[in-house]
Enzyme design. Structure first.
Site, PDB file in Angstrom:
ATOM      1  N   TYR A 289       1.228  -0.798  -0.306  1.00 50.11           N
ATOM      2  CA  TYR A 289       0.010  -0.334  -0.238  1.00 50.11           C
ATOM      3  C   TYR A 289       0.890   1.355  -0.111  1.00 50.11           C
ATOM      4  O   TYR A 289       0.857   1.987  -0.573  1.00 50.11           O
ATOM      5  CB  TYR A 289      -0.767  -0.068   1.208  1.00 50.11           C
ATOM      6  CG  TYR A 289      -2.018   1.055   1.485  1.00 50.11           C
ATOM      7  CD1 TYR A 289      -2.542   1.819   0.037  1.00 50.11           C
ATOM      8  CD2 TYR A 289      -1.777   2.377   2.098  1.00 50.11           C
ATOM      9  CE1 TYR A 289      -4.250   1.837   0.764  1.00 50.11           C
ATOM     10  CE2 TYR A 289      -2.580   3.413   2.385  1.00 50.11           C
ATOM     11  CZ  TYR A 289      -4.153   3.085   1.641  1.00 50.11           C
ATOM     12  OH  TYR A 289      -4.539   4.645   1.114  1.00 50.11           O
TER      13      TYR A 289
ATOM     14  N   LYS B  79       1.811   3.965  -3.373  1.00 43.80           N
ATOM     15  CA  LYS B  79       1.392   5.285  -2.666  1.00 43.80           C
ATOM     16  C   LYS B  79       2.800   6.390  -2.898  1.00 43.80           C
ATOM     17  O   LYS B  79       2.381   7.374  -3.346  1.00 43.80           O
ATOM     18  CB  LYS B  79       0.597   6.289  -1.472  1.00 43.80           C
ATOM     19  CG  LYS B  79      -0.461   4.969  -1.018  1.00 43.80           C
ATOM     20  CD  LYS B  79      -1.712   5.726  -1.903  1.00 43.80           C
ATOM     21  CE  LYS B  79      -3.335   4.907  -1.684  1.00 43.80           C
ATOM     22  NZ  LYS B  79      -4.348   5.475  -2.737  1.00 43.80           N
TER      23      LYS B  79
END
Ligand SMILES: *[C@@H]1O[C@H](CO)[C@@H](O)[C@H](O)[C@H]1NC(C)=O
Ligand SMILES: *[C@@H]1O[C@H](CO)[C@@H](O)[C@H](O)[C@H]1NC(C)=O
Length: 293
Positions: free
Chosen positions: A187, A191
């Protein structure tokens, strides 16, 4: 015997985790105490006056804006706030299906329906916007690891590229606290990666928002976030606010920042900066206020 042991081990593990959590909590409290010395009320009054003027100036420029991800938790609130503040003379939402709005305030919202797998065919949707907000994103639990990367990295980057080609001057990206392209968490890695890929597109102004856990009212669809919220709920507010932010504050911070002229090409707003820029007078205790019986 085996059974008895198994039953004893679980609470032990729980206790260890708990004492680790308490340790972190105490350390955080000590750190926060030093930072939280309040700002003067006069200073913030003056700030509000300045902000009103900035908003006025911004409105008079008749700018055009687009929002990607207007059905998401942040995008939805952002759209509403943009309409409430009437900051732009043209508001477009770009998404994969047409939405129906019953409220009058939404009647001038332009909807561009696109296929994110073939964005090159939809250049016109991205044409002529001064400002863009990208709140696009999914989760691994909803889309699987591949689907998550496809949306949060590929769709986001491609959209940014199309926006740039269409003349967008100020691109705003909703990222996450801890975003880091060398992270070992998928994650945070994705990002971080998309943050820096978008930077290479060289927008006149590029703003990255890195909020902590977003607080909103859709518990049922995000059990992990809901649990976190429950957990934060029993901790001192100062600690919780270091790691989370209400969606409403995030959205206000986005807009307060947008109306402020800036000569910086790249801006990075972390959770604390988002709190500072998005606080609304008299509503700092929003959601915690208890009505007298
Ligand atoms: C913005 O729109 C208003 C009303 O349509 C108009 O009077 C004004 O001149 C426009 N401003 C600019 C900078 O184009
Ligand atoms: C940001 O905007 C909100 C309204 O949307 C306003 O109430 C608040 O005071 C602003 N915050 C700052 C720090 O200017």
């Amino acid at each position: 015997m085996g059974r008895g042991q198994g039953q004893r081990n679980a609470p032990m593990a729980g206790l260890t985790a708990l004492s680790a959590a308490v340790g972190v909590l105490l350390a955080s409290l000590l750190l926060l105490r030093q930072e939280d010395v309040g700002q003067g009320a006069d200073a913030s009054m003056a700030e509000t006056g300045v902000l009103l003027k900035l908003r006025e100036d911004f409105r008079s420029q008749n700018k055009s804006v687009f929002i990607l991800g207007a059905t998401g938790e942040t995008g939805k609130v952002l759209l509403k706030e943009i309409l409430d503040q009437s900051l732009f003379s043209r508001v477009t939402i770009i998404g994969r299906r047409k939405l129906t709005f019953s409220e009058e305030a939404y009647k001038n919202v332009i909807q561009e329906v696109v296929d994110f797998e073939k964005l090159d065919d939809y250049a016109s949707a991205f044409q002529g916007h001064d400002v863009g907000f990208c709140c696009l994103g999914t989760t691994r639990s909803k889309a699987g690891a591949e689907g998550f990367v496809r949306v949060d990295r590929d769709y986001v980057f491609k959209s940014a590229e199309m926006a740039k080609a269409g003349g967008c001057k100020h691109f705003n990206l909703l990222s996450s606290k801890g975003a880091d392209k060398s992270s070992s968490f998928l994650y945070l890695q994705v990002k971080g990666e998309v943050e820096s890929k978008v930077e290479e597109l060289n927008f006149d102004r590029y703003t990255i928002f890195r909020p902590g856990v977003l607080l909103c009212d859709r518990e049922e669809s995000r059990p992990a976030e809901w649990l976190t919220r429950k957990f934060f709920g029993s901790l001192p507010e100062s600690w919780a606010s270091g790691h989370s932010v209400p969606v409403v504050s995030l959205v206000r911070a986005m807009l307060n920042n947008t109306v402020k002229p800036s000569d910086q090409k790249k801006e990075l707003l972390d959770n604390k900066a988002i709190h500072n820029l998005g606080r609304a007078r008299g509503s700092s205790a929003q959601g915690h206020t208890e009505k007298g019986a």
